[in-house]
Write a protein that holds these residues in place. Structure first.
Motif, PDB file in Angstrom:
ATOM      1  N   PRO A  22       2.774 -10.528  -9.558  1.00  0.00           N
ATOM      2  CA  PRO A  22       1.525 -11.112  -9.003  1.00  0.00           C
ATOM      3  C   PRO A  22       0.540 -10.677 -10.045  1.00  0.00           C
ATOM      4  O   PRO A  22       0.716  -9.494 -11.085  1.00  0.00           O
ATOM      5  N   ALA A  23      -0.608 -11.265 -10.426  1.00  0.00           N
ATOM      6  CA  ALA A  23      -1.662 -11.126 -11.237  1.00  0.00           C
ATOM      7  C   ALA A  23      -2.500  -9.845 -10.967  1.00  0.00           C
ATOM      8  O   ALA A  23      -2.809  -9.219 -11.675  1.00  0.00           O
ATOM      9  N   ASP A  24      -2.251  -9.437  -9.734  1.00  0.00           N
ATOM     10  CA  ASP A  24      -3.315  -8.597  -8.869  1.00  0.00           C
ATOM     11  C   ASP A  24      -2.324  -7.418  -8.586  1.00  0.00           C
ATOM     12  O   ASP A  24      -1.452  -7.647  -7.617  1.00  0.00           O
ATOM     13  N   PRO A  25      -2.405  -6.301  -9.111  1.00  0.00           N
ATOM     14  CA  PRO A  25      -1.427  -4.882  -8.624  1.00  0.00           C
ATOM     15  C   PRO A  25      -1.655  -4.753  -7.407  1.00  0.00           C
ATOM     16  O   PRO A  25      -0.641  -4.061  -6.737  1.00  0.00           O
ATOM     17  N   ASP A  26      -2.573  -5.091  -6.762  1.00  0.00           N
ATOM     18  CA  ASP A  26      -2.854  -4.392  -5.180  1.00  0.00           C
ATOM     19  C   ASP A  26      -2.201  -5.277  -4.248  1.00  0.00           C
ATOM     20  O   ASP A  26      -1.389  -4.987  -3.439  1.00  0.00           O
ATOM     21  N   VAL A  27      -1.604  -6.655  -4.725  1.00  0.00           N
ATOM     22  CA  VAL A  27      -0.799  -7.548  -3.925  1.00  0.00           C
ATOM     23  C   VAL A  27       0.664  -6.761  -3.974  1.00  0.00           C
ATOM     24  O   VAL A  27       1.193  -6.587  -3.009  1.00  0.00           O
ATOM     25  N   MET A  28       1.301  -6.389  -4.976  1.00  0.00           N
ATOM     26  CA  MET A  28       2.549  -5.796  -5.140  1.00  0.00           C
ATOM     27  C   MET A  28       2.314  -4.072  -4.584  1.00  0.00           C
ATOM     28  O   MET A  28       3.467  -4.001  -3.813  1.00  0.00           O
ATOM     29  N   LEU A  29       1.330  -3.596  -4.530  1.00  0.00           N
ATOM     30  CA  LEU A  29       1.303  -2.372  -4.101  1.00  0.00           C
ATOM     31  C   LEU A  29       1.283  -2.093  -2.490  1.00  0.00           C
ATOM     32  O   LEU A  29       1.709  -1.458  -1.825  1.00  0.00           O
ATOM     33  N   LYS A  30       0.745  -3.342  -1.957  1.00  0.00           N
ATOM     34  CA  LYS A  30       0.672  -3.638  -0.484  1.00  0.00           C
ATOM     35  C   LYS A  30       2.176  -3.801   0.090  1.00  0.00           C
ATOM     36  O   LYS A  30       2.561  -3.407   1.169  1.00  0.00           O
ATOM     37  N   SER A  31       2.962  -4.500  -0.814  1.00  0.00           N
ATOM     38  CA  SER A  31       4.349  -4.577  -0.181  1.00  0.00           C
ATOM     39  C   SER A  31       5.500  -3.777  -0.765  1.00  0.00           C
ATOM     40  O   SER A  31       6.564  -3.896  -0.384  1.00  0.00           O
ATOM     41  N   THR A  32       4.935  -2.882  -1.421  1.00  0.00           N
ATOM     42  CA  THR A  32       6.021  -1.816  -1.881  1.00  0.00           C
ATOM     43  C   THR A  32       6.259  -0.605  -0.788  1.00  0.00           C
ATOM     44  O   THR A  32       5.086  -0.290  -0.384  1.00  0.00           O
ATOM     45  N   ILE A  33       7.349  -0.203  -0.739  1.00  0.00           N
ATOM     46  CA  ILE A  33       7.793   0.812   0.154  1.00  0.00           C
ATOM     47  C   ILE A  33       7.811   2.318  -0.494  1.00  0.00           C
ATOM     48  O   ILE A  33       8.570   2.185  -1.636  1.00  0.00           O
ATOM     49  N   PHE A  34       6.929   3.153  -0.140  1.00  0.00           N
ATOM     50  CA  PHE A  34       6.775   4.275  -0.789  1.00  0.00           C
ATOM     51  C   PHE A  34       7.569   5.412   0.015  1.00  0.00           C
ATOM     52  O   PHE A  34       7.636   5.301   1.231  1.00  0.00           O
TER      53      PHE A  34
END
Length: 88
Positions: A55-67
């Protein structure tokens, strides 16, 4: 960083390099890695990001990332790792 780390200045140089927009852009373009920097994503074309399925917005990726969280069995795993390194 370990409390008795040597070359602390080099560790900070490494950390600072990872926080640089050009470094993030390089990781995106060369390896398809994401970045936590919106400025890194801004330096990559939309077509290239689409091709890499980022995604162009890293927040999109961070919201779906499992930490992962802290591991309850960390001490046991460290002991097992030392045993494996020792050939056991």
């Amino acid at each position: 960083m370990l409390k008795d780390a040597k070359n602390v200045d080099l560790a900070y140089d490494f950390i600072n390099s990872r926080l640089d927009a050009d470094s993030g852009k390089f990781l995106i373009q060369s390896y398809g890695y994401g970045s936590s920097l919106s400025t890194a994503f801004a330096g990559v074309s939309k077509d290239e990001l689409d091709k890499l399925q980022l995604p162009a917005d890293p927040d999109v990726m961070l919201k779906s990332t499992i930490f992962t969280g802290p591991m309850k069995q960390n001490d046991d795993m460290a002991k097992m790792f030392e045993k494996v390194k020792a050939g056991g």
